[in-house]
Design an enzyme around this catalytic site. Structure first.
Site: not given
Length: 365
Positions: A12, A227, A230
């Protein structure tokens, strides 16, 4: 004759709006760069997306973990990041965790699934790509495909499958691996893979060592220590003629399974099999999606793809996923919708806990 290698590498590097989908200009750039290498590094290539992830599907003769193949993928993601920044796309370059390529994209952010094999007279391959979930999301399905005779009758009635398969399981926390031979060790492998946030099926082999399936096992949060999005894993599965049939491979996806990820990577949600046209996460940044492209491999050429989940046969599981989404969303910030505390350590929640730490008082016994 050289073996054929399939490399599926994803990242991503920017999406719109928010974490929804990949911009066409990024896909166009990626496809152009891979096409320029056909006949050189690559035999063939195909570029697609699942949600906000660019998926690079490449065939070549260089084997797994090849430096030049990984460098090509890295360069594609770098160039796509430049476009993403120009367009002010969300999360531009977020999966590129280092500034420079160091010989292999493993541990640098992108997810990688690869396998090398001698082509059969007919070699069907299914490539699964996911968005808004973790690498262990494949555990349930791989067990059903390669170890559950209620899903795969070939394990019972096909002599080529009757001996079972070997599962290579990786421990993402202690960085170790173990192999289990099924059906003899079915209960042992289940003892681990039932905890998919830690234990991930990396490879599945026939008893003679021939590769049957390969997954990406990279955990972005464990690499970065925070984080950053995902992992959105990918998986390659070989089908037919000594392996489960194409129908046996995709049948487990008719079960609506809850997987970790979804909003902010902090919630469980139903894993919805969809065609490419519906592989855009919207509701609560989801629900988690999975697409499957089928190819025939012919001397390294990718014949296809066939969009395997673009089928009314999966309409019912999609409806059930939506019902599950309604049910679990109603629980809001409460577990089991929100992940357990140990899985929330890599999210932004620890920042809230740190700010409130001094307000806690000891309880007198």
């Amino acid at each position: 004759m050289p073996k054929t290698t399939i490399s599926v590498i994803k990242a991503d590097v920017g999406s719109f709006p928010g974490h929804s989908r990949t911009h066409p200009k990024l896909l166009e750039k990626a496809a152009q760069m891979l096409k320029a290498e056909r006949g050189k590094l690559l035999t063939d290539s195909f570029v697609t997306h699942c949600g906000d992830d660019i998926e690079l599907i490449m065939t070549h003769k260089r084997g797994v973990d090849d430096k030049e193949i990984h460098k090509l993928a890295w360069n594609v993601f770098v160039e796509c990041t430049k476009i993403a920044k120009t367009l002010k796309l969300y999360g531009a370059g977020q999966d590129l965790l280092t500034d420079a390529f160091s010989g292999n994209v493993r541990g640098m952010g992108p997810g990688v699934a690869e396998m090398e094999f001698d082509e059969r007279s007919s070699d069907p391959v299914l490539i699964f790509m996911a968005d808004k979930t973790e690498p262990g999301a494949w555990n349930f399905y791989l067990y059903k495909i390669f170890a559950d005779p209620f899903n795969t009758p070939g394990l019972v009635i096909d002599p080529a499958l009757h001996d079972g398969f070997v599962f290579e399981v990786h421990d993402l926390v202690k960085k170790r691996k173990v192999r289990f031979s099924c059906p003899k060790e079915s209960y042992s492998v289940l003892a681990y893979i039932g905890s998919p946030s830690r234990y991930v099926i990396k490879h599945v082999y026939k008893k003679d060592g021939i590769i049957a399936a390969s997954t990406s096992s990279q955990s972005l949060n464990m690499i970065a220590g925070r984080y950053v999005g995902k992992d959105d894993p990918v998986m390659i599965v070989r089908a037919q003629s000594g392996f489960p049939s194409m129908g046996e491979v995709i049948e487990p996806f008719t079960t609506p399974v809850l997987v970790a990820g979804w909003m902010r990577g902090s919630h469980y949600g139903p894993f919805m099999p969809v065609g490419l046209c519906d592989a855009n996460c919207t509701r609560f940044d989801g629900p988690p999606r999975v697409i499957c492209f089928g190819f025939q491999i012919a001397n390294g050429a990718l014949i296809g793809p066939a969009d395997m989940f673009d089928d009314p046969g999966f309409d019912r599981v999609r409806a059930r996923c939506n019902e599950l989404a309604d049910t679990i969303r109603a629980q809001g910030p409460f577990e089991p919708h929100r992940l357990s505390p140990e899985n929330m350590e890599y999210t932004t929640l620890p920042q809230i806990e740190k700010a409130l730490e001094k307000r806690w008082e000891d309880i007198a016994e």
